[in-house]
Motif scaffolding. Structure first.
Motif, PDB file in Angstrom:
ATOM      1  N   SER A 100      15.802 -16.764 -23.947  1.00  0.00           N
ATOM      2  CA  SER A 100      15.596 -16.000 -25.221  1.00  0.00           C
ATOM      3  C   SER A 100      15.367 -14.525 -24.706  1.00  0.00           C
ATOM      4  O   SER A 100      15.780 -14.195 -23.500  1.00  0.00           O
ATOM      5  CB  SER A 100      14.382 -16.298 -26.033  1.00  0.00           C
ATOM      6  OG  SER A 100      14.664 -15.764 -27.296  1.00  0.00           O
ATOM      7  N   ASN A 101      15.088 -13.600 -25.424  1.00  0.00           N
ATOM      8  CA  ASN A 101      14.857 -12.447 -25.273  1.00  0.00           C
ATOM      9  C   ASN A 101      13.761 -12.326 -24.282  1.00  0.00           C
ATOM     10  O   ASN A 101      12.616 -12.929 -24.147  1.00  0.00           O
ATOM     11  CB  ASN A 101      14.226 -11.445 -26.470  1.00  0.00           C
ATOM     12  CG  ASN A 101      15.432 -11.200 -27.618  1.00  0.00           C
ATOM     13  OD1 ASN A 101      16.630 -11.443 -26.961  1.00  0.00           O
ATOM     14  ND2 ASN A 101      15.269 -10.685 -28.757  1.00  0.00           N
ATOM     15  N   ALA A 147      10.318 -18.545 -26.220  1.00  0.00           N
ATOM     16  CA  ALA A 147      10.542 -17.092 -27.019  1.00  0.00           C
ATOM     17  C   ALA A 147       9.286 -16.457 -26.474  1.00  0.00           C
ATOM     18  O   ALA A 147       7.744 -17.014 -26.274  1.00  0.00           O
ATOM     19  CB  ALA A 147      10.930 -17.222 -28.261  1.00  0.00           C
ATOM     20  N   THR A 186      10.724 -22.592 -31.106  1.00  0.00           N
ATOM     21  CA  THR A 186      11.520 -21.606 -30.333  1.00  0.00           C
ATOM     22  C   THR A 186      11.181 -20.110 -30.639  1.00  0.00           C
ATOM     23  O   THR A 186      10.564 -19.602 -30.060  1.00  0.00           O
ATOM     24  CB  THR A 186      12.913 -22.112 -30.601  1.00  0.00           C
ATOM     25  OG1 THR A 186      13.081 -22.169 -32.067  1.00  0.00           O
ATOM     26  CG2 THR A 186      13.186 -23.448 -29.881  1.00  0.00           C
ATOM     27  N   GLY A 187      12.281 -19.810 -31.559  1.00  0.00           N
ATOM     28  CA  GLY A 187      11.929 -18.145 -31.783  1.00  0.00           C
ATOM     29  C   GLY A 187      10.626 -17.691 -32.386  1.00  0.00           C
ATOM     30  O   GLY A 187      10.080 -18.365 -33.097  1.00  0.00           O
ATOM     31  N   TYR A 227      16.502 -20.979 -33.562  1.00  0.00           N
ATOM     32  CA  TYR A 227      16.002 -20.550 -32.148  1.00  0.00           C
ATOM     33  C   TYR A 227      15.777 -18.942 -31.792  1.00  0.00           C
ATOM     34  O   TYR A 227      14.926 -18.760 -30.835  1.00  0.00           O
ATOM     35  CB  TYR A 227      17.198 -20.952 -31.076  1.00  0.00           C
ATOM     36  CG  TYR A 227      16.987 -21.533 -29.906  1.00  0.00           C
ATOM     37  CD1 TYR A 227      16.675 -22.747 -29.444  1.00  0.00           C
ATOM     38  CD2 TYR A 227      16.505 -20.489 -28.884  1.00  0.00           C
ATOM     39  CE1 TYR A 227      16.278 -23.356 -28.194  1.00  0.00           C
ATOM     40  CE2 TYR A 227      15.714 -21.095 -27.601  1.00  0.00           C
ATOM     41  CZ  TYR A 227      16.014 -22.654 -27.152  1.00  0.00           C
ATOM     42  OH  TYR A 227      15.560 -23.063 -25.980  1.00  0.00           O
ATOM     43  N   HIS A 228      16.397 -17.995 -32.503  1.00  0.00           N
ATOM     44  CA  HIS A 228      16.343 -16.765 -32.042  1.00  0.00           C
ATOM     45  C   HIS A 228      15.848 -16.108 -33.090  1.00  0.00           C
ATOM     46  O   HIS A 228      16.572 -16.298 -34.379  1.00  0.00           O
ATOM     47  CB  HIS A 228      17.286 -15.920 -31.379  1.00  0.00           C
ATOM     48  CG  HIS A 228      17.978 -16.757 -30.085  1.00  0.00           C
ATOM     49  ND1 HIS A 228      17.380 -16.662 -28.993  1.00  0.00           N
ATOM     50  CD2 HIS A 228      18.834 -17.848 -30.202  1.00  0.00           C
ATOM     51  CE1 HIS A 228      17.834 -17.546 -28.094  1.00  0.00           C
ATOM     52  NE2 HIS A 228      18.694 -18.164 -28.730  1.00  0.00           N
ATOM     53  N   GLN A 270      22.675 -15.741 -29.638  1.00  0.00           N
ATOM     54  CA  GLN A 270      21.360 -16.118 -29.051  1.00  0.00           C
ATOM     55  C   GLN A 270      20.406 -14.858 -29.509  1.00  0.00           C
ATOM     56  O   GLN A 270      20.191 -14.422 -30.664  1.00  0.00           O
ATOM     57  CB  GLN A 270      21.597 -16.437 -27.734  1.00  0.00           C
ATOM     58  CG  GLN A 270      22.484 -17.654 -27.528  1.00  0.00           C
ATOM     59  CD  GLN A 270      22.147 -18.248 -26.275  1.00  0.00           C
ATOM     60  OE1 GLN A 270      21.184 -18.775 -25.804  1.00  0.00           O
ATOM     61  NE2 GLN A 270      23.443 -18.355 -25.512  1.00  0.00           N
ATOM     62  N   GLY A 271      19.879 -14.477 -28.444  1.00  0.00           N
ATOM     63  CA  GLY A 271      18.781 -13.288 -28.846  1.00  0.00           C
ATOM     64  C   GLY A 271      19.295 -12.148 -29.301  1.00  0.00           C
ATOM     65  O   GLY A 271      20.460 -11.766 -29.272  1.00  0.00           O
ATOM     66  N   GLY A 312      19.566 -13.062 -24.108  1.00  0.00           N
ATOM     67  CA  GLY A 312      18.736 -12.227 -24.646  1.00  0.00           C
ATOM     68  C   GLY A 312      18.647 -10.751 -24.362  1.00  0.00           C
ATOM     69  O   GLY A 312      19.211 -10.429 -23.318  1.00  0.00           O
TER      70      GLY A 312
END
Length: 343
Positions: A100-101, A147, A186-187, A227-228, A270-271, A312
């Motif tokens: 992720s980010n 995340a 997740t996010g 997820y994000h 995604q991110g 990300g």
């Protein structure tokens, strides 16, 4: 760019897109006079870029390893074009596994996970990269770090998709459990009032108040993993969850938990991150081109940065963009300020 006479034999660049790239990304170059006598040659800085397509007016060049932020020129034998400024990412860390980010604190230090496969215990879960790009272990005892998000006090929050916990980490690396029972967590994202939002891979988004009271904020379709997450300047929560479709969406959720499609037409979004002008940047592909897609408030979109395997991104206080791939971090000096959490 200086004016030229019509008889000028040198190659002339009229456009390079996208404006930024990392190694492995592709730049589309338009102009004329690229192949007067022989196949054109593209040089980025002092490194020759491999050509995918080369004609007299259109070239696609792949950014090679070792290319740095600098000037791009096209050569057609003995003649060389004027240089064109490109934002080329510099590798700042590798042998990582972000999903992720990356995280960036208020000082500009960068944080990246080594997430590992589900249930895999890795020696270091989170690394810290300082302003001199020295990478050191930051968090060790954490399974499947997923995340990350900072609050306004500088505390780092990390989700674990292994145990469903959200961990709170002080600036010196002391870690404690902040909340439990977040499913396949997740996010993560904070709103402007300090509430923390947690995405569950099943599509549920939880809202955790500063006093740690938990609410179910919104529910997406079960096939869409939250997820994000990222908050926009409009107060909406933006959500992505990549699927096998090449026509995925960015969703947004109102403060009442109402879900709508904000933009559809991305491959594996995604991110995400916003800049101060309200433009949304998403790690995704658009029209078959991979990288970072920029979506404007009017929902028009273009490819902002080209590169493979991007999961990300995050803006730094120095107006750079940190791009995370599946195994590395790149810094791109784009000169864009990210949206402030405290705004």
């Amino acid at each position: 760019m200086p004016l030229r006479k019509a008889s000028d034999p040198r190659p002339q660049i009229s456009q390079v897109t996208p404006p930024a790239a990392i190694a492995g990304g592709e730049l589309q170059i338009r102009g004329k006079g690229f192949a007067k006598a022989e196949r054109p040659r593209v040089v980025i800085g002092d490194v020759t870029a491999p050509l995918i397509i080369g004609s007299d007016s259109f070239v696609i060049a792949r950014v090679p390893e070792g290319a740095t932020a600098g000037e791009l020129v096209v050569e057609n034998g003995k003649q060389t074009s004027d240089s064109w400024a490109c934002d080329i990412g510099v590798l700042i860390a590798e042998n990582l596994h972000p999903v992720s980010n990356p995280g960036v604190d208020s000082f500009g230090n960068i944080y990246s996970t080594f997430s590992g496969s589900r249930g895999q215990k890795v020696p270091v879960a989170v690394y810290k990269i300082d302003l001199h790009f020295n990478m050191k272990p930051f968090i060790n005892e954490l399974m499947n770090a997923t995340a990350m998000a900072f609050d306004t006090q500088g505390m780092l929050y990390i989700s674990s998709r292994y145990d469903g916990f959200i961990y709170q980490v002080t600036p010196n690396g002391n870690m404690s459990v902040f909340i439990e029972g977040m499913g396949i967590a997740t996010g993560l994202a904070f709103d402007h009032e300090g509430n923390l939002y947690v995405g569950d891979r099943s599509g549920t988004i939880f809202k955790i108040a500063p006093n740690r009271q938990i609410f179910v904020f919104a529910t997406l379709e079960p096939s869409i993993a939250a997820y994000h997450l990222a908050f926009g300047p409009d107060g909406f929560l933006y959500v992505t969850g990549p699927t096998t479709s090449s026509f995925d969406a960015v969703y947004r959720v109102s403060d009442h938990g109402e879900v709508e499609v904000f933009y559809r037409g991305l491959g594996r979004p995604q991110g995400m991150a916003f800049d101060e002008e309200g433009r949304l940047y998403v790690a995704a592909s658009i029209s078959g081109r991979k990288g970072v897609v920029r979506i404007y408030p009017n929902r028009q979109a273009d490819l902002f940065l080209s590169g493979p395997g991007i999961v990300g991104l995050a803006f730094t206080p120095s107006r750079a963009l940190v791009v995370a791939t599946t195994n590395a971090l790149h810094r791109v000096d784009v000169g864009i300020k990210g949206l402030s959490l405290s705004r």
